[in-house]
Design an enzyme around this catalytic site. Structure first.
Site, PDB file in Angstrom:
ATOM      1  N   ALA A 215      -1.946  -6.656  -0.408  1.00  0.00           N
ATOM      2  CA  ALA A 215      -2.425  -8.036  -0.245  1.00  0.00           C
ATOM      3  C   ALA A 215      -2.526  -8.466   1.214  1.00  0.00           C
ATOM      4  O   ALA A 215      -3.383  -9.265   1.573  1.00  0.00           O
ATOM      5  CB  ALA A 215      -1.492  -8.994  -0.988  1.00  0.00           C
TER       6      ALA A 215
ATOM      7  N   ASN B   2      -8.361   3.226   8.523  1.00  0.00           N
ATOM      8  CA  ASN B   2      -7.744   2.155   9.299  1.00  0.00           C
ATOM      9  C   ASN B   2      -7.985   2.315  10.803  1.00  0.00           C
ATOM     10  O   ASN B   2      -8.136   1.338  11.522  1.00  0.00           O
ATOM     11  CB  ASN B   2      -6.236   2.088   9.030  1.00  0.00           C
TER      12      ASN B   2
ATOM     13  N   CYS C 236      -0.090   1.849  13.021  1.00  0.00           N
ATOM     14  CA  CYS C 236       0.852   2.910  12.630  1.00  0.00           C
ATOM     15  C   CYS C 236       0.915   4.009  13.669  1.00  0.00           C
ATOM     16  O   CYS C 236       1.715   4.920  13.548  1.00  0.00           O
ATOM     17  CB  CYS C 236       0.446   3.530  11.300  1.00  0.00           C
TER      18      CYS C 236
ATOM     19  N   THR D  24      12.462  -7.013 -11.360  1.00  0.00           N
ATOM     20  CA  THR D  24      11.923  -8.333 -11.705  1.00  0.00           C
ATOM     21  C   THR D  24      10.648  -8.575 -10.893  1.00  0.00           C
ATOM     22  O   THR D  24      10.631  -8.400  -9.681  1.00  0.00           O
ATOM     23  CB  THR D  24      12.975  -9.424 -11.395  1.00  0.00           C
TER      24      THR D  24
ATOM     25  N   GLY E 267       0.806  -1.217   0.000  1.00  0.00           N
ATOM     26  CA  GLY E 267       0.000   0.000   0.000  1.00  0.00           C
ATOM     27  C   GLY E 267       0.843   1.272   0.000  1.00  0.00           C
ATOM     28  O   GLY E 267       0.560   2.213  -0.746  1.00  0.00           O
TER      29      GLY E 267
HETATM   30  C1  PLP Z   1      -5.386   2.885   5.072  1.00  0.00           C
HETATM   31  C2  PLP Z   1      -3.997   2.372   4.854  1.00  0.00           C
HETATM   32  N1  PLP Z   1      -3.276   2.878   3.859  1.00  0.00           N
HETATM   33  C3  PLP Z   1      -2.033   2.413   3.597  1.00  0.00           C
HETATM   34  C4  PLP Z   1      -1.442   1.425   4.339  1.00  0.00           C
HETATM   35  C5  PLP Z   1      -0.069   0.952   4.019  1.00  0.00           C
HETATM   36  O1  PLP Z   1      -0.093  -0.324   3.426  1.00  0.00           O
HETATM   37  P1  PLP Z   1       1.208  -1.267   3.466  1.00  0.00           P
HETATM   38  O2  PLP Z   1       1.372  -1.720   4.868  1.00  0.00           O
HETATM   39  O3  PLP Z   1       0.898  -2.389   2.531  1.00  0.00           O
HETATM   40  O4  PLP Z   1       2.348  -0.442   2.984  1.00  0.00           O
HETATM   41  C6  PLP Z   1      -2.162   0.889   5.424  1.00  0.00           C
HETATM   42  C7  PLP Z   1      -1.560  -0.171   6.263  1.00  0.00           C
HETATM   43  O5  PLP Z   1      -1.450  -0.060   7.438  1.00  0.00           O
HETATM   44  C8  PLP Z   1      -3.474   1.372   5.684  1.00  0.00           C
HETATM   45  O6  PLP Z   1      -4.200   0.901   6.698  1.00  0.00           O
END
Ligand code: PLP
Length: 397
Positions: free
Chosen positions: A202, A153, A337, A239, A75
């Site tokens: 994923a 989130n 986070c 790759t 993400g």
């Molecule tokens: C809303 C949101 N955006 C972005 C991300 C980042 O994704 P990734 O952990 O795959 O980098 C997260 C993951 O915590 C998320 O909850």
């Protein structure tokens, strides 16, 4: 530290355990399609074929063209590629974001500021819903890019994406949506959504970590962040991770089948509603974010709470998480986070005090959960809260 009780993982919004069929798909891909998909020999062709089959499967699940799928590492990378990549094809201008974006979006926005872009933050209400009038006002002056988090989130709120997208289209602004928490929990048609770029990953839906995707509307010019051998139609060098792509495709298929089996509704919703009802019946527990009783306003697997003690004082959410783990229950404080001390900045943006923000916990469900598993959660939370003694309570820096 291993808990005494059997463990129960209720932290799906942080990450999810890979599903059995995902591991099987990856083991099979690792055995048969380990080669470099750019190689011209038979080994390479086999890898290239599986990569393209996985891409078409992802495209089928998200209802877009295969050419619109760019595989990334997750993400955070997708968000950076969307914003920095789209901006690379534009003259510096204005980027509009909401006040509750994920740190990855904030980081990409800061980079754009360094390149001469002006970043403007749009307000949200107490439930984290974007202020649509503020969006309209901001769009009266030309804005090149808009980025919004679709499903939040930390507080679970779902933004009215169709309305936001239509307004951006009418104003000629490109729209990127962070769909990381939404994909797998509601049916999604990129073809029909009025958005230009869509990020997902994923590992939030029982796929592998280390792969995600960016959907890029056909014809949209996108600068690459990583150059190299021209992979992903020149949009991401390196790759390709064929095995991870096969795992992600399988995870999306499983998620799609689950939603199809319930007419498009997430089967986790009734489990979440029952658990939430039991938790809100406890004294000193308040819900944050959007109303779960109105469909479409809140992620169906998400609960976010503020917790206070018998005298109404907020307890330390991080302490509570540790005590709950002694009961065998894995949750998080705020979002994964923002688990640092000091409390969620998102909750403070919603108008909660720092002490309230520090008392937040998040419980998020996944398909591995059986309804009976959840029955012990309210009592365990009660016991964990009682163990949050005054010496642990928000006395630190
Ligand atoms: C809303 C949101 N955006 C972005 C991300 C980042 O994704 P990734 O952990 O795959 O980098 C997260 C993951 O915590 C998320 O909850």
């Amino acid at each position: 530290v291993q808990p005494q009780a059997p463990s129960l993982y209720l932290d799906a919004c942080a990450t999810t355990p890979p599903a059995g069929p995902v591991l099987e798909a990856m083991a099979s891909a690792q055995a048969s399609a380990w080669a470099n998909p750019s190689s011209l020999h038979g080994f390479g062709l086999e890898a290239a074929e599986l990569l393209e089959r996985s891409r078409l499967s992802v495209a089928g699940q998200l209802d877009c063209d295969g050419e619109e799928v760019v595989f990334t590492s997750g993400g955070s990378e997708s968000i950076h590629l969307a914003l920095l990549g789209a901006a690379a094809a534009l003259a510096p201008g204005r980027l509009l974001i909401s006040a509750v974006e994920h740190p990855a979006t904030l980081a990409a926005a800061r980079q754009l500021e360094g390149r001469g872009w002006r970043v403007e933050t749009l307000p949200v209400d107490r439930q984290a819903r974007l202020d649509l009038e503020a969006l309209d006002r901001a769009l009266r002056t030309p804005a090149q890019l808009v980025s919004v988090i679709w499903g939040h989130n930390e507080v679970g709120t779902i933004q009215p994406l169709a309305t936001i997208g239509e307004r951006c289209r009418a104003a000629g602004a490109l729209l990127h949506v962070d769909a990381v928490q939404v994909v797998g929990h509601q049916p999604l048609s990129f073809r029909q959504l009025p958005v230009d770029l869509l990020s997902f990953t994923a590992h939030k839906l029982q796929g592998p970590r280390g792969i995600g995707g960016l959907l890029v509307r056909s014809g949209l010019e996108l600068g690459a962040l990583i150059g190299g051998g021209g992979q992903e139609r020149g949009r991401r060098g390196g790759t390709e991770p064929v095995v991870l792509a096969a795992g992600m495709a399988r995870a999306l298929e499983l998620g799609g089948a689950r939603l199809d089996g319930q007419g498009g509704d997430d089967p986790l919703r009734p489990l979440r509603d029952a658990l939430l009802g039991d938790l809100l019946a406890l004294p000193g527990i308040r819900l944050t974010g959007a109303d779960p009783t109105v469909k479409g306003l809140r992620l169906p697997h998400h609960i976010s709470l503020l917790v206070s003690d018998g005298s109404g004082r907020p307890v330390d959410g991080r302490e509570l998480v540790r005590h709950l783990w002694q009961e065998g229950i894995a949750i998080s404080s705020g979002s994964a986070c923002s688990s640092s001390r000091g409390g969620s900045t998102v909750l403070q943006a919603l108008g909660y005090s720092p002490a309230e923000a520090a008392s937040s916990i998040r419980i998020s469900l996944g398909p591995w959960i059986e309804p009976a598993d959840l029955q012990r959660v309210p009592l365990a939370l009660e016991r964990a809260r009682q163990r949050c003694g005054p010496e642990q309570r928000l006395s630190g820096p």
